[in-house]
Motif scaffolding. Sequence first.
Motif, PDB file in Angstrom:
ATOM      1  N   LEU A  68       0.816  -1.306  -0.016  1.00 51.00           N
ATOM      2  CA  LEU A  68       0.095   0.028   0.177  1.00 51.00           C
ATOM      3  C   LEU A  68       1.118   1.216   0.054  1.00 51.00           C
ATOM      4  O   LEU A  68       0.147   2.302   0.355  1.00 51.00           O
ATOM      5  CB  LEU A  68      -1.051   0.101   1.274  1.00 51.00           C
ATOM      6  N   PHE A 108      -4.993   0.454  12.096  1.00 52.86           N
ATOM      7  CA  PHE A 108      -4.294   1.445  11.922  1.00 52.86           C
ATOM      8  C   PHE A 108      -4.119   2.124  13.147  1.00 52.86           C
ATOM      9  O   PHE A 108      -4.834   2.092  14.149  1.00 52.86           O
ATOM     10  CB  PHE A 108      -4.688   2.379  10.840  1.00 52.86           C
ATOM     11  N   THR A 113     -10.060   8.460  12.728  1.00 50.45           N
ATOM     12  CA  THR A 113     -10.006   8.973  11.332  1.00 50.45           C
ATOM     13  C   THR A 113      -9.797   7.679  10.336  1.00 50.45           C
ATOM     14  O   THR A 113     -10.049   7.682   9.002  1.00 50.45           O
ATOM     15  CB  THR A 113      -8.904   9.803  10.728  1.00 50.45           C
ATOM     16  N   SER A 114     -10.115   6.599  10.826  1.00 51.22           N
ATOM     17  CA  SER A 114      -9.550   5.446   9.896  1.00 51.22           C
ATOM     18  C   SER A 114     -11.031   4.578   9.428  1.00 51.22           C
ATOM     19  O   SER A 114     -10.978   4.029   8.593  1.00 51.22           O
ATOM     20  CB  SER A 114      -8.729   4.237  10.708  1.00 51.22           C
ATOM     21  N   ASN A 116     -14.600   5.246   7.565  1.00 48.41           N
ATOM     22  CA  ASN A 116     -15.461   6.332   6.758  1.00 48.41           C
ATOM     23  C   ASN A 116     -16.625   6.965   7.061  1.00 48.41           C
ATOM     24  O   ASN A 116     -17.447   6.389   7.743  1.00 48.41           O
ATOM     25  CB  ASN A 116     -15.673   5.682   5.438  1.00 48.41           C
ATOM     26  N   PHE A 119     -20.526   6.345   6.022  1.00 49.51           N
ATOM     27  CA  PHE A 119     -21.142   4.719   5.947  1.00 49.51           C
ATOM     28  C   PHE A 119     -21.303   4.290   7.503  1.00 49.51           C
ATOM     29  O   PHE A 119     -20.219   4.505   8.336  1.00 49.51           O
ATOM     30  CB  PHE A 119     -20.221   3.740   5.204  1.00 49.51           C
TER      31      PHE A 119
ATOM     32  N   ASP B 221      -6.981   8.714   6.030  1.00 56.09           N
ATOM     33  CA  ASP B 221      -6.791   7.468   6.760  1.00 56.09           C
ATOM     34  C   ASP B 221      -7.858   6.745   6.220  1.00 56.09           C
ATOM     35  O   ASP B 221      -7.701   5.433   6.046  1.00 56.09           O
ATOM     36  CB  ASP B 221      -6.799   7.563   8.282  1.00 56.09           C
ATOM     37  N   TYR B 222      -9.136   6.901   6.162  1.00 50.53           N
ATOM     38  CA  TYR B 222     -10.256   6.019   5.758  1.00 50.53           C
ATOM     39  C   TYR B 222      -9.970   5.495   4.302  1.00 50.53           C
ATOM     40  O   TYR B 222     -10.468   4.498   4.013  1.00 50.53           O
ATOM     41  CB  TYR B 222     -11.540   6.371   6.031  1.00 50.53           C
ATOM     42  N   ARG B 224      -7.158   4.740   3.057  1.00 50.26           N
ATOM     43  CA  ARG B 224      -6.161   3.828   3.313  1.00 50.26           C
ATOM     44  C   ARG B 224      -6.918   2.399   3.787  1.00 50.26           C
ATOM     45  O   ARG B 224      -6.492   1.360   3.566  1.00 50.26           O
ATOM     46  CB  ARG B 224      -5.032   4.281   4.147  1.00 50.26           C
ATOM     47  N   THR B 225      -7.654   2.720   4.806  1.00 52.64           N
ATOM     48  CA  THR B 225      -8.346   1.493   5.277  1.00 52.64           C
ATOM     49  C   THR B 225      -9.277   0.797   4.108  1.00 52.64           C
ATOM     50  O   THR B 225      -9.153  -0.454   4.186  1.00 52.64           O
ATOM     51  CB  THR B 225      -9.443   1.883   6.342  1.00 52.64           C
ATOM     52  N   ARG B 227      -8.496   0.859   1.228  1.00 52.09           N
ATOM     53  CA  ARG B 227      -7.548  -0.033   0.146  1.00 52.09           C
ATOM     54  C   ARG B 227      -7.210  -1.281   1.097  1.00 52.09           C
ATOM     55  O   ARG B 227      -6.888  -2.441   0.508  1.00 52.09           O
ATOM     56  CB  ARG B 227      -6.468   0.799  -0.289  1.00 52.09           C
ATOM     57  N   HIS B 240     -16.073   5.187  -1.672  1.00 57.43           N
ATOM     58  CA  HIS B 240     -15.587   5.602  -0.725  1.00 57.43           C
ATOM     59  C   HIS B 240     -15.025   7.053  -0.429  1.00 57.43           C
ATOM     60  O   HIS B 240     -15.313   8.205   0.410  1.00 57.43           O
ATOM     61  CB  HIS B 240     -14.488   5.037   0.228  1.00 57.43           C
ATOM     62  N   ALA B 241     -14.502   7.606  -1.732  1.00 54.67           N
ATOM     63  CA  ALA B 241     -13.894   8.938  -1.761  1.00 54.67           C
ATOM     64  C   ALA B 241     -15.020   9.902  -2.118  1.00 54.67           C
ATOM     65  O   ALA B 241     -15.182  10.988  -1.536  1.00 54.67           O
ATOM     66  CB  ALA B 241     -12.668   8.807  -2.575  1.00 54.67           C
TER      67      ALA B 241
END
Lengths: 345, 325
Positions: A68, A108, A113-114, A116, A119, B221-222, B224-225, B227, B240-241
């Motif tokens: 990644l 993480f 913030t990880s 979304n 949703f 960050d989200y 990255r999550t 992915r 998501h974006a």
Amino acid sequence: MTASTTTPSGDDAPLLAVDGLSVQFQTRRGTAHVLDEVGFTLARGQTLGLVGESGCGKSMTALAMMRLIPQPPGRIAAGSVRLHGRELLALPEAEMRRVRGNRLSMIFQEPMTSLNPVFTIGEQIAESVRLHLGLDRRAALAHAVDMLAAVGIPAPARRAHDYPHHFSGGMRQRAMIAMALACSPDALIADEPTTALDVTVQAQIFDLMAELRERTGTAILLITHDMGAVAEMADRVAVMYAGRIVEEGGVHDILERPLHPYTQGLVACAPGRRRTAPGETLREIPGTVPSLLRRAEACAFAERCEHARPLCRQRPPPGSQPASGRRVRCWLYPETTPADTASPA
Amino acid sequence: MSLFLLLAKRLAYALLLIAAVQAMNFTLIRAAPGDPAEVIAGEMGGADEAVMAQIRATYGLDQPVPLQYARYIVHSLTGDLGTSYLYSRPVVDLILERLGPTVLLVATALLLAMVIGTLLGVAASRRPDSAASGVITVLSLVGYAMPVFWTGILLVLLFGKVLPILPIAGMRDVRIYGDGWVVMLDVLHHLVLPALTLSLVYLAQYSRLARASMLEVLGTDYIRTARAKGLPESSVVYKHALRNALMPVVTVAGLQFGNLISGAVLVETVFSWPGLGTLALDAILGRDYPTVLGVLTCSAALVIVANLLTDLAYRWLDPRLRGRR
């Protein structure tokens, strides 16, 4: 998995083997050698603590294993990451996507913030379940609710319909763990999973991870700079400095008899490991981490090391195995036969 | 805040706002030089003082201004916005007749600008350093820099003279009549150029905005999550974006709705589109105060409705604004 990508050693092979992993970033001021021949192994059900100070490449190791790393500017220059003997770095992207979140998961540092924000928690967990396990929407959501229950979220059927902003930091990290473990991965990379949480919640999260590891046999790569967490969670420890693993060994060996001067400093710095008298200053390692722009032609720690000798500033130390199951990269321990010599110089 | 409370509150604000808009417009128009009675007399081919006095009496122009205002407010509360001096018809009828075409034009332009602009912005953000991204950025700048009437005139020249495949004026072809599909297609055919012209400036802005917003969201960050879950890139970007990146676009679109209506006045004039804009222009030139006031009141209402829709869209996009269930 096809026979051709499986190593013949079969069961003897470790679950996860990282070897010679090098990552470079192109910057305006040149090439930064972010990871330099990083290697370690992880067996099924085992926890490896990856420790080191900020910027030493711990998170970058995790991202490289997941493939990644943003490229450009980043690039995996060399190395191998094998899961069940299968080389992940050689997989086509579509195949790699089937590994991520399925066989190899990651949680993480920043639970706030990880997730979304637009949703629901349930949708976000169910998403990877639908993707990897092929369940339909309803079955995937039911599985997500089960996972939320497994990580200790009260009233999971109702909370699955909540959005991340309805959850506290600790609950979000539990939800992240539920998401990461939803497809029963072989290995979990936890990148400083408790840094952003307060102390009581930290303990809960570690307990939860330990419990889930017992139940599922998932191997854990625990990235942290918290030596206390390592003592509690890890079976083995790998110490990173300036993009390199400088020492690796069993958790008791590392904490009780650290060999590398950097590890010695790191262990001595950890507050709580040793009684600190009132008014006594906490220990620190003097100096700062060197720039990664020059690929070190010497030991990267030499400038901060109290044992540094002229040799330390001339050539990088080779890896040596002072005892079984221990590896260290330091000129203080050259007496044992080097496991692998560095350069033919 | 519950949806019902929000709507009730917004309605109360809307009434107050419209009252304020009417008061201000009334004062401003009366402060402007020019006597409607003279214009009306001029239309009739000239008149003497007696006839002028009669005209003033008919339209209530001989009354003191505060009294005229009071009467206007009372009447407008009953849905009567007065009678047009120019067309000798109730202003409400005139507005209702012209409202449809304007709403059609503005809504189409806004939709085009938001959809195409966002898609271009997303495409540009996927590879921010690529040539395609550069081309989109340059086109956006050009689109943003061109005044809307000038774009309109250029398009009229192009499609009127060089490539006569699209109608350049009006909303209907007098040779085409009937009902249903035939008329609708005819109107859509006429709509292409005005809607395109009006949308270009906003399309340019939204694509730049969407690009910047996407670049920001893609670094979060989200994402990255997402992915790390193993989602395919299309799902990462468009599911998501994009939903997160749309928020600034929706905000700006809502804020700019007023500008869009003033842009519509210019576009309607260039393309002789029979909407509120051409009505307003004719009314201003003809000192047709009731019609001018009516159109201004109507556009204030449109802006208020647009802002309400923006808020609703925002609540749909961002669950954080919905509050606790």
